[in-house]
Design an enzyme around this catalytic site. Structure first.
Site, PDB file in Angstrom:
ATOM      1  N   ALA A  62       0.867  -1.183   0.000  1.00  0.00           N
ATOM      2  CA  ALA A  62       0.000   0.000   0.000  1.00  0.00           C
ATOM      3  C   ALA A  62       0.899   1.227   0.000  1.00  0.00           C
ATOM      4  O   ALA A  62       2.057   1.161   0.440  1.00  0.00           O
ATOM      5  CB  ALA A  62      -0.882  -0.010   1.235  1.00  0.00           C
ATOM      6  N   GLU A 128       4.931  -5.077   6.870  1.00  0.00           N
ATOM      7  CA  GLU A 128       4.082  -4.175   7.665  1.00  0.00           C
ATOM      8  C   GLU A 128       4.576  -3.995   9.094  1.00  0.00           C
ATOM      9  O   GLU A 128       4.488  -2.901   9.653  1.00  0.00           O
ATOM     10  CB  GLU A 128       2.636  -4.706   7.704  1.00  0.00           C
ATOM     11  CG  GLU A 128       1.861  -4.544   6.403  1.00  0.00           C
ATOM     12  CD  GLU A 128       1.982  -5.731   5.478  1.00  0.00           C
ATOM     13  OE1 GLU A 128       2.981  -6.485   5.579  1.00  0.00           O
ATOM     14  OE2 GLU A 128       1.082  -5.901   4.625  1.00  0.00           O
TER      15      GLU A 128
HETATM   16  N1  DAK Z   1       4.527   3.374  -0.666  1.00  0.00           N
HETATM   17  C1  DAK Z   1       4.881   4.559  -1.215  1.00  0.00           C
HETATM   18  N2  DAK Z   1       5.971   4.733  -1.973  1.00  0.00           N
HETATM   19  C2  DAK Z   1       6.759   3.692  -2.168  1.00  0.00           C
HETATM   20  C3  DAK Z   1       6.470   2.406  -1.620  1.00  0.00           C
HETATM   21  C4  DAK Z   1       5.269   2.271  -0.848  1.00  0.00           C
HETATM   22  N3  DAK Z   1       4.858   1.118  -0.349  1.00  0.00           N
HETATM   23  N4  DAK Z   1       7.432   1.561  -1.994  1.00  0.00           N
HETATM   24  C5  DAK Z   1       8.303   2.280  -2.731  1.00  0.00           C
HETATM   25  N5  DAK Z   1       7.903   3.553  -2.851  1.00  0.00           N
HETATM   26  C6  DAK Z   1       8.551   4.644  -3.572  1.00  0.00           C
HETATM   27  C7  DAK Z   1       9.712   5.211  -2.767  1.00  0.00           C
HETATM   28  O1  DAK Z   1       9.261   6.141  -1.816  1.00  0.00           O
HETATM   29  C8  DAK Z   1      10.527   5.848  -3.884  1.00  0.00           C
HETATM   30  O2  DAK Z   1       9.935   7.082  -4.281  1.00  0.00           O
HETATM   31  P1  DAK Z   1      10.666   8.496  -3.975  1.00  0.00           P
HETATM   32  O3  DAK Z   1      10.702   8.586  -2.497  1.00  0.00           O
HETATM   33  O4  DAK Z   1      12.017   8.374  -4.606  1.00  0.00           O
HETATM   34  O5  DAK Z   1       9.763   9.501  -4.625  1.00  0.00           O
HETATM   35  C9  DAK Z   1      10.345   4.902  -5.031  1.00  0.00           C
HETATM   36  O6  DAK Z   1       9.148   4.166  -4.759  1.00  0.00           O
HETATM   37  C10 DAK Z   1      11.483   3.904  -5.170  1.00  0.00           C
HETATM   38  O7  DAK Z   1      11.640   3.270  -3.905  1.00  0.00           O
HETATM   39  P2  DAK Z   1      13.057   3.159  -3.181  1.00  0.00           P
HETATM   40  O8  DAK Z   1      13.927   4.307  -3.496  1.00  0.00           O
HETATM   41  O9  DAK Z   1      12.787   2.866  -1.753  1.00  0.00           O
HETATM   42  O10 DAK Z   1      13.633   1.870  -3.944  1.00  0.00           O
HETATM   43  P3  DAK Z   1      14.633   0.776  -3.383  1.00  0.00           P
HETATM   44  O11 DAK Z   1      14.968  -0.056  -4.574  1.00  0.00           O
HETATM   45  O12 DAK Z   1      15.756   1.384  -2.620  1.00  0.00           O
HETATM   46  O13 DAK Z   1      13.786  -0.103  -2.355  1.00  0.00           O
HETATM   47  C11 DAK Z   1      11.830  -1.335  -1.591  1.00  0.00           C
HETATM   48  C12 DAK Z   1      12.704  -0.860  -2.792  1.00  0.00           C
HETATM   49  C13 DAK Z   1      10.581  -2.016  -2.141  1.00  0.00           C
HETATM   50  C14 DAK Z   1      12.642  -2.332  -0.762  1.00  0.00           C
HETATM   51  C15 DAK Z   1      11.473  -0.096  -0.720  1.00  0.00           C
HETATM   52  O14 DAK Z   1      10.924   0.910  -1.584  1.00  0.00           O
HETATM   53  C16 DAK Z   1      10.468  -0.416   0.339  1.00  0.00           C
HETATM   54  O15 DAK Z   1      10.820  -0.966   1.388  1.00  0.00           O
HETATM   55  N6  DAK Z   1       9.184  -0.024   0.106  1.00  0.00           N
HETATM   56  C17 DAK Z   1       8.150  -0.154   1.115  1.00  0.00           C
HETATM   57  C18 DAK Z   1       7.635  -1.563   1.158  1.00  0.00           C
HETATM   58  C19 DAK Z   1       6.565  -1.730   2.236  1.00  0.00           C
HETATM   59  O16 DAK Z   1       6.806  -1.523   3.419  1.00  0.00           O
HETATM   60  N7  DAK Z   1       5.357  -2.157   1.816  1.00  0.00           N
HETATM   61  C20 DAK Z   1       4.274  -2.419   2.709  1.00  0.00           C
HETATM   62  C21 DAK Z   1       3.433  -1.182   2.873  1.00  0.00           C
HETATM   63  S1  DAK Z   1       2.129  -1.412   4.092  1.00  0.00           S
HETATM   64  C22 DAK Z   1      -5.537  -1.979   4.294  1.00  0.00           C
HETATM   65  C23 DAK Z   1      -5.007  -3.239   4.388  1.00  0.00           C
HETATM   66  C24 DAK Z   1      -3.686  -3.463   4.041  1.00  0.00           C
HETATM   67  C25 DAK Z   1      -2.897  -2.451   3.612  1.00  0.00           C
HETATM   68  C26 DAK Z   1      -3.430  -1.194   3.484  1.00  0.00           C
HETATM   69  C27 DAK Z   1      -4.751  -0.968   3.826  1.00  0.00           C
HETATM   70  N8  DAK Z   1      -6.874  -1.738   4.711  1.00  0.00           N
HETATM   71  C28 DAK Z   1      -7.676  -2.862   5.183  1.00  0.00           C
HETATM   72  C29 DAK Z   1      -7.501  -0.514   4.518  1.00  0.00           C
HETATM   73  C30 DAK Z   1      -1.490  -2.710   3.276  1.00  0.00           C
HETATM   74  C31 DAK Z   1      -0.442  -2.129   3.870  1.00  0.00           C
HETATM   75  C32 DAK Z   1       0.900  -2.211   3.270  1.00  0.00           C
HETATM   76  O17 DAK Z   1       1.096  -2.781   2.218  1.00  0.00           O
END
Ligand code: DAK
Length: 255
Positions: A62, A128
């Site tokens: 997300a 998460e």
């Molecule tokens: N959200 C926003 N932006 C993201 C992102 C994310 N999840 N993942 C990557 N980006 C963006 C980065 O911010 C960056 O943009 P700028 O800041 O340069 O503008 C760009 O994509 C490239 O990312 P990185 O520079 O970080 O790239 P790297 O190769 O160094 O790293 C990475 C890649 C995938 C390891 C890293 O970006 C990362 O750790 N990303 C976050 C992954 C994460 O934590 N995902 C889980 C999110 S929580 C719901 C139920 C469930 C959910 C939501 C609602 N409800 C029931 C309502 C779900 C929640 C989740 O998924």
């Protein structure tokens, strides 16, 4: 659609998430577009198989930037769970084609599909916990059912990404293939599924999904027994069995 694309390849529908600058992270407008698209797909009898995939990265979860300041009500207002459940409940077979990152909500989207085929460079996980939350769009429910409780807890408690190889060993993905072959192999699976009798596929999917969430074994067996017998009311059953006896390929009408 701004954040998604959809195309039909023969009878196969292909959805792609298109936010490459954010590694296809799912923001609210993207999930709302996906919800509307799934509603259309549900009503379209021409679509026999649905593929969900994106170029280079499946979805890095997300959109954290859109969630950081949410209160409880605003968090609930993301439609992730409802939309992913609609995908899970589609009557046609669904395949997630995972290239690159499938994290958090991205992995939950893949888990809502019947099959996951990943490229060798896929990285999947539930990060998460590292953000102070937990999976909330089916991850804590579907992962334990697919992998067993302890393996699911390992992924969810540690929040570490795992390789495609490890994901395959765990049973999280059905198959891994070289990146350049990913869509070719996914299309082969989809084409094969298109040739199967649609009613039997639909009833098999419904029966498996009902059985897995039914705690009473005897009742689950009864559901299977009834659904199995009902298939003898279809032209496809007659065609399938006659074709075998007549030593020819069956031609299914989906009736
Ligand atoms: N959200 C926003 N932006 C993201 C992102 C994310 N999840 N993942 C990557 N980006 C963006 C980065 O911010 C960056 O943009 P700028 O800041 O340069 O503008 C760009 O994509 C490239 O990312 P990185 O520079 O970080 O790239 P790297 O190769 O160094 O790293 C990475 C890649 C995938 C390891 C890293 O970006 C990362 O750790 N990303 C976050 C992954 C994460 O934590 N995902 C889980 C999110 S929580 C719901 C139920 C469930 C959910 C939501 C609602 N409800 C029931 C309502 C779900 C929640 C989740 O998924």
């Amino acid at each position: 659609m701004k954040n998604l694309s959809f195309e039909m390849i023969g009878r196969i529908g292909v959805v792609r998430i298109n936010r490459p600058r954010a590694l296809n992270a799912l923001n609210k407008p993207t999930v709302e577009e996906l919800d509307e698209l799934i509603e259309k797909i549900k009503k379209d009898s021409e679509i026999k198989v649905l593929i969900i995939g994106s170029d280079n990265n499946f979805a890095a979860g997300a959109d954290i930037k859109g969630m950081v300041n949410c209160n409880v009500e605003e968090a609930k207002d993301f439609s992730f769970s409802k939309t992913f459940q609609k995908i899970y409940n589609l009557e046609i077979p669904t395949i997630a084609a995972i290239d690159g990152y499938a994290l958090g909500g991205g992995l939950e989207l893949a888990l809502a599909c019947d099959f996951r085929i990943a490229s060798t460079n896929a990285k999947v996980g539930f990060p998460e916990i590292n953000l102070g939350i937990m999976p909330g769009a089916g991850g804590t429910i579907r992962a334990p059912r697919l992998l067993g409780v302890s393996r699911a807890k390992e992924l969810i408690f540690f929040g570490e990404m795992i390789s495609a190889d490890r994901a395959e060993q765990m049973g999280l993905v059905n198959k891994i293939v070289e990146q350049e072959k990913l869509m070719e192999v996914v299309m082969e699976w989809a084409e094969k599924l298109c040739k199967k009798p649609p009613v039997a596929l639909r009833v098999a999917k419904k029966t498996i999904d009902a059985g897995i969430s039914e705690p009473k074994l005897n009742y689950a067996i009864k559901i299977e027994y009834e659904n199995w017998a009902d298939l003898f009311n279809t032209e496809d059953q007659k065609e399938g069995m006659r074709a075998f006896i007549e030593k020819r390929q069956p031609i299914y009408q989906g009736k």
